[in-house]
Enzyme design. Structure first.
Site, PDB file in Angstrom:
ATOM      1  N   ARG A  61      31.524 -36.157  13.302  1.00 14.90           N
ATOM      2  CA  ARG A  61      31.109 -34.764  13.406  1.00 14.90           C
ATOM      3  C   ARG A  61      30.268 -34.375  12.197  1.00 14.90           C
ATOM      4  NH1 ARG A  61      34.078 -31.165  11.160  1.00 14.90           N
ATOM      5  NH2 ARG A  61      36.066 -32.112  11.770  1.00 14.90           N
ATOM      6  N   TYR A 100      14.366 -14.966  25.340  1.00 12.91           N
ATOM      7  CA  TYR A 100      15.225 -15.713  26.243  1.00 12.91           C
ATOM      8  C   TYR A 100      16.524 -14.949  26.499  1.00 12.91           C
ATOM      9  CZ  TYR A 100      18.607 -19.277  27.637  1.00 12.91           C
ATOM     10  OH  TYR A 100      19.602 -19.963  28.276  1.00 12.91           O
ATOM     11  N   ASP A 116      11.915 -18.797  17.035  1.00 14.69           N
ATOM     12  CA  ASP A 116      12.183 -19.701  18.151  1.00 14.69           C
ATOM     13  C   ASP A 116      10.835 -20.263  18.601  1.00 14.69           C
ATOM     14  OD1 ASP A 116      12.621 -20.877  20.624  1.00 14.69           O
ATOM     15  OD2 ASP A 116      14.025 -19.347  21.311  1.00 14.69           O
ATOM     16  N   LYS A 170      14.016 -28.754  25.919  1.00 15.16           N
ATOM     17  CA  LYS A 170      12.759 -28.473  26.600  1.00 15.16           C
ATOM     18  C   LYS A 170      11.696 -29.509  26.220  1.00 15.16           C
ATOM     19  CE  LYS A 170      15.029 -24.790  28.040  1.00 15.16           C
ATOM     20  NZ  LYS A 170      16.191 -24.611  27.165  1.00 15.16           N
TER      21      LYS A 170
END
Length: 390
Positions: free
Chosen positions: A57, A109, A181, A206
């Site tokens: 992690r 978004y 973003d 994306k």
């Protein structure tokens, strides 16, 4: 940490950087592709005596290679990978405290809006939704509690353009962080850190992944103290991607430049075709020279991308639904940025979490159709749309 950008990236041209970012031969075998280190923990010779890796992690070699690549392609010093774009956004929000205020774009978004309104508002963080097409609109909302400006450009789904350098100047003058973003543009088309942003966020699902087969997000920054804060959040809250997902995004980045070139070429052809279609009304695409912020887009972007939204002249939900359900090459689906073309209905899909009155106020109609133009033959895509629109 191993997710520090190599200085060699600054001597490379863009296409070369995309292929070689984060890539070093595997020291144990010489493998040219970064191995998938599918492990949860690492053996230590003695307590605290290890090879830089303790628990996956916190550290994973595949992830570190990807994080180095993220930094290089955004001209940053530090990259951090997360399990999704929303998880990356969530990490930025965790820099804040109750009573802090955020100025954010009114067109963005829907998942970001949902995170802000449904999760962080109840923790005492206040959000101001502002039309950022004019950077000066931000100034009226800045006060002593303002800690962050959040914007995206081009915006999802109305393709509005924000002047990153102008917003950055306002943020810096007031000691406020700016996070951009950059999902719709990708690092191939613009680099917000170069324009003064403090943090760049991507939904790597994306364009960076590019093949609709992975969910991931990232943050890139230059400030070491900010990186340390965000790495602590990444490690402590645990929204990290698995090594296979990191491998897939590393592979995707290698072809980002050639994919984006075709996305841009196809997007331009289809945007102009749509604009000339007798049944199509408004077309939203930042490459039109009469786009409200075309001059800014031309200045800060290297191209205009493959994201387009449009409305039909028959502005009825029935007609919009008919078109959305009639394409064959454009698949009706959420998401964007893959090699295949997608068609989307923001009001019921990607932006359904935004209340209807808010959507309408910001210009997002119930009949808006959004396209993610892929890298197929543009003539085939146009033929598909022509048959669907009628």
């Amino acid at each position: 940490m191993q997710h520090i950008c190599s200085s060699k990236s600054y001597t490379m041209k863009l296409a070369t950087k995309m292929i070689h970012a984060g890539a070093e031969p595997d020291p144990s075998t010489g493998a040219i592709m970064t191995p998938i280190y599918q492990t949860s923990t690492y053996v230590q010779a003695a307590p605290g005596d290890h090879k830089g890796y303790e628990y996956a992690r916190s550290q994973n070699p595949t992830r570190f290679a990807l994080e180095a690549a993220y930094a290089e392609i955004e001209n940053g010093k530090f990259g951090l990978a997360f399990s999704s774009g929303v998880a990356a956004t969530d990490a930025v929000m965790k820099l804040l405290q109750p009573g802090d205020e955020v100025i954010c774009a009114n067109d963005m978004y829907g998942g970001t809006y949902r995170l802000f309104t449904k999760v962080y508002e109840k923790f005492g963080i206040r959000f101001h939704y502002v039309n950022m097409q004019q950077a000066d609109n931000i100034k009226a909302y800045i006060n002593a509690n303002t800690k962050l400006i959040w914007t995206e450009t081009p915006t999802n789904p109305l393709m509005n353009i924000t002047d990153i350098a102008a917003v950055s100047a306002i943020a810096k003058a007031n000691g406020v962080l700016l996070c951009v973003d950059n999902t719709f543009a990708s690092p191939y088309l613009q680099n917000p850190l170069d324009l003064g942003a403090d943090i760049v966020m991507h939904s790597a699902t994306k364009y960076l992944g590019g093949h609709s087969d992975v969910i991931q997000g990232c943050l890139v920054m230059n400030d070491a103290a900010l990186k340390d804060q965000l790495y602590f959040i990444q490690k402590s809250c645990g929204a990290v991607p698995g090594p296979m997902d990191c491998f897939l995004v590393l592979r995707g980045i290698k072809t980002l430049h050639i994919r984006m070139q075709r996305h841009c070429e196809n997007g331009e052809k289809i945007a102009h075709w749509l604009r000339q279609h007798p049944k199509v009304g408004q077309v939203y695409w930042p490459g039109f020279d009469d786009h409200p912020n075309y001059a800014i887009a031309k200045q800060q972007m290297r191209g205009y991308g493959g994201m387009i939204s449009f409305e039909l002249k028959d502005d009825s939900i029935e007609e919009a639904r008919r078109v959305l359900s009639s394409t064959k090459l454009f698949s009706l689906a959420e998401s964007l940025g893959g090699v295949e073309s997608l068609i989307n209905h923001p009001a019921s899909m990607t932006h359904a979490s935004i209340p209807r009155e808010e959507r309408l106020k910001n210009g997002l109609s119930d009949t808006l159709i959004r396209l993610s133009v892929g890298i197929e033959d543009a003539d085939d895509l146009i033929d598909d749309l022509a048959k669907a629109i009628g």
